[in-house]
Design a protein around this motif. Structure first.
Motif, mmCIF file in Angstrom:
data_model
loop_
_atom_site.group_PDB
_atom_site.id
_atom_site.type_symbol
_atom_site.label_atom_id
_atom_site.label_comp_id
_atom_site.label_asym_id
_atom_site.label_seq_id
_atom_site.Cartn_x
_atom_site.Cartn_y
_atom_site.Cartn_z
ATOM 1 N N SER A 116 1.161 -0.874 0.240
ATOM 2 C CA SER A 116 -0.087 0.125 -0.224
ATOM 3 C C SER A 116 0.651 1.427 0.165
ATOM 4 N N LYS A 117 1.556 1.246 0.952
ATOM 5 C CA LYS A 117 3.003 2.285 0.570
ATOM 6 C C LYS A 117 3.526 2.705 -0.738
ATOM 7 N N ARG A 118 3.788 1.611 -1.499
ATOM 8 C CA ARG A 118 4.493 1.343 -3.055
ATOM 9 C C ARG A 118 3.048 1.824 -3.600
ATOM 10 N N GLU A 119 2.037 1.892 -3.487
ATOM 11 C CA GLU A 119 0.750 2.139 -3.989
ATOM 12 C C GLU A 119 0.710 3.554 -4.258
ATOM 13 N N GLN A 120 0.458 3.660 -2.909
ATOM 14 C CA GLN A 120 0.602 5.682 -2.411
ATOM 15 C C GLN A 120 0.882 6.089 -2.891
ATOM 16 N N LEU A 121 2.731 5.385 -2.901
ATOM 17 C CA LEU A 121 3.981 6.750 -3.531
ATOM 18 C C LEU A 121 4.170 6.878 -5.214
ATOM 19 N N ILE A 122 3.291 5.996 -5.688
ATOM 20 C CA ILE A 122 2.642 5.939 -7.215
ATOM 21 C C ILE A 122 1.743 6.669 -7.828
ATOM 22 N N THR A 123 0.872 6.525 -6.854
ATOM 23 C CA THR A 123 -0.870 7.186 -7.204
ATOM 24 C C THR A 123 -0.178 9.103 -7.113
ATOM 25 N N THR A 124 0.382 9.771 -6.065
ATOM 26 C CA THR A 124 0.911 10.819 -5.098
ATOM 27 C C THR A 124 1.692 10.887 -6.218
ATOM 28 N N ALA A 125 2.933 10.172 -6.722
ATOM 29 C CA ALA A 125 3.823 10.357 -8.166
ATOM 30 C C ALA A 125 3.035 10.944 -9.467
ATOM 31 N N ILE A 126 2.019 9.951 -9.713
ATOM 32 C CA ILE A 126 1.588 10.280 -10.730
ATOM 33 C C ILE A 126 0.406 11.478 -11.220
ATOM 34 N N LEU A 134 0.893 14.584 -9.022
ATOM 35 C CA LEU A 134 2.129 15.846 -8.960
ATOM 36 C C LEU A 134 3.186 15.534 -10.464
ATOM 37 N N PHE A 135 3.634 14.578 -11.561
ATOM 38 C CA PHE A 135 4.423 14.449 -11.711
ATOM 39 C C PHE A 135 2.727 15.129 -13.350
ATOM 40 N N ALA A 136 1.973 14.962 -13.042
ATOM 41 C CA ALA A 136 0.947 15.259 -14.311
ATOM 42 C C ALA A 136 0.493 16.667 -13.967
ATOM 43 N N GLU A 137 0.957 17.080 -12.801
ATOM 44 C CA GLU A 137 0.296 18.676 -12.820
ATOM 45 C C GLU A 137 1.633 19.707 -12.593
ATOM 46 N N LYS A 138 2.676 19.390 -11.803
ATOM 47 C CA LYS A 138 3.856 20.149 -11.629
ATOM 48 C C LYS A 138 5.098 19.447 -13.134
ATOM 49 N N GLY A 139 5.297 18.753 -13.274
ATOM 50 C CA GLY A 139 6.226 18.569 -14.246
ATOM 51 C C GLY A 139 6.870 17.055 -13.409
ATOM 52 N N TYR A 140 8.176 16.404 -14.298
ATOM 53 C CA TYR A 140 8.889 15.821 -13.419
ATOM 54 C C TYR A 140 10.259 16.859 -12.808
ATOM 55 N N HIS A 141 10.864 17.467 -13.464
ATOM 56 C CA HIS A 141 11.789 18.513 -12.517
ATOM 57 C C HIS A 141 11.250 18.297 -11.899
ATOM 58 N N ASP A 142 10.329 19.030 -12.111
ATOM 59 C CA ASP A 142 9.723 20.605 -11.051
ATOM 60 C C ASP A 142 9.140 19.546 -9.980
ATOM 61 N N THR A 143 9.285 18.554 -9.416
ATOM 62 C CA THR A 143 8.368 17.566 -8.667
ATOM 63 C C THR A 143 9.487 16.575 -7.861
ATOM 64 N N PHE A 151 -6.707 17.048 -16.155
ATOM 65 C CA PHE A 151 -6.009 17.165 -17.905
ATOM 66 C C PHE A 151 -4.896 17.777 -17.484
ATOM 67 N N TYR A 152 -3.385 17.097 -18.178
ATOM 68 C CA TYR A 152 -3.018 18.087 -17.897
ATOM 69 C C TYR A 152 -1.386 17.990 -19.386
ATOM 70 N N GLY A 153 -2.458 17.477 -20.219
ATOM 71 C CA GLY A 153 -1.541 16.887 -21.306
ATOM 72 C C GLY A 153 -1.349 15.424 -21.198
ATOM 73 N N CYS A 154 -0.454 14.873 -21.782
ATOM 74 C CA CYS A 154 -0.114 13.270 -22.093
ATOM 75 C C CYS A 154 1.036 13.142 -21.337
ATOM 76 N N MET A 155 0.919 12.498 -19.605
ATOM 77 C CA MET A 155 1.796 12.171 -19.003
ATOM 78 C C MET A 155 3.250 11.524 -20.178
ATOM 79 N N PHE A 156 3.153 10.821 -21.312
ATOM 80 C CA PHE A 156 3.867 10.345 -21.535
ATOM 81 C C PHE A 156 5.214 11.467 -22.799
ATOM 82 N N ILE A 157 4.476 12.183 -23.620
ATOM 83 C CA ILE A 157 4.469 13.112 -24.393
ATOM 84 C C ILE A 157 5.499 14.265 -23.442
#
Length: 190
Positions: free
Chosen positions: A3-13, A15-24, A97-103
């Protein structure tokens, strides 16, 4: 998955979507997930490893939900091809919606042979195959070419919706897709 791992992944998704990868930062992810950095590093040796896990998890969830939406809302194979863009419009109008996470990931991690880039490319390949499969199921002998065209249109709609904050890109792409779909059917009937 713990559950901690899932929590981290869900949170990361999120934050990465909203703020970007480098800024998170790692500190923000750990704090928002309600875990210590030590716990985070127990599950992921690096930020890149967390990014890869987040992208893979998001890939599975997004594609499954997208395909379920298209296939449950439109029974007719030809309508499913247009349904791609109705589902896209619905996605573009969501508050998260913040665009495509992969793009976005490729934009921030442009190294040619990185694991992040390869994960993003695989997602795009799988979406292309899905569009091609829908075109073949619609009875198009040359459905692979139409699938490529629809994938390109889909990608353009995503970027346009993200950059312009204009979800109507989904409807505009749908109109263009209708022309391509009609032309594909007309050429096979000729």
């Amino acid at each position: 998955m713990s559950s901690k791992r899932e929590q981290l992944i869900t949170t990361a998704i999120s934050l990465f979507a909203e703020k970007g990868y480098h800024d998170t930062g790692i500190d923000l992810i750990a704090a928002q997930a309600g875990v210590t950095k030590r716990t985070m590093y127990r599950h992921f040796r690096s930020k890149e490893e967390l990014i890869l896990a987040a992208l893979r998890d998001y890939d599975t969830r997004f594609r499954n939900n997208f395909m379920k939406t298209v296939e449950s809302q439109w029974r007719d194979p030809r309508q499913r091809l247009l349904g791609i863009f109705d589902a896209a419009y619905d996605w573009f109008t969501r508050d998260d919606f913040y665009g495509c996470m992969f793009i976005n990931a490729i934009g921030e991690y442009s190294e040619t042979h990185s694991a992040i880039r390869e994960t993003c490319k695989e997602f795009k390949r799988l979406m292309l195959r899905y569009f091609q499969r829908l075109a073949r199921e619609a009875g198009l002998e040359h459905g692979d070419e139409l699938g490529k065209q629809l994938a390109l249109l889909f990608e353009g709609a995503i970027v346009t919706a993200q950059v312009s904050k204009h979800p109507e890109a989904g409807h505009t792409a749908r109109q263009a897709a209708a022309v391509l779909i009609d032309a594909a059917f007309d050429s096979e009937e000729a």
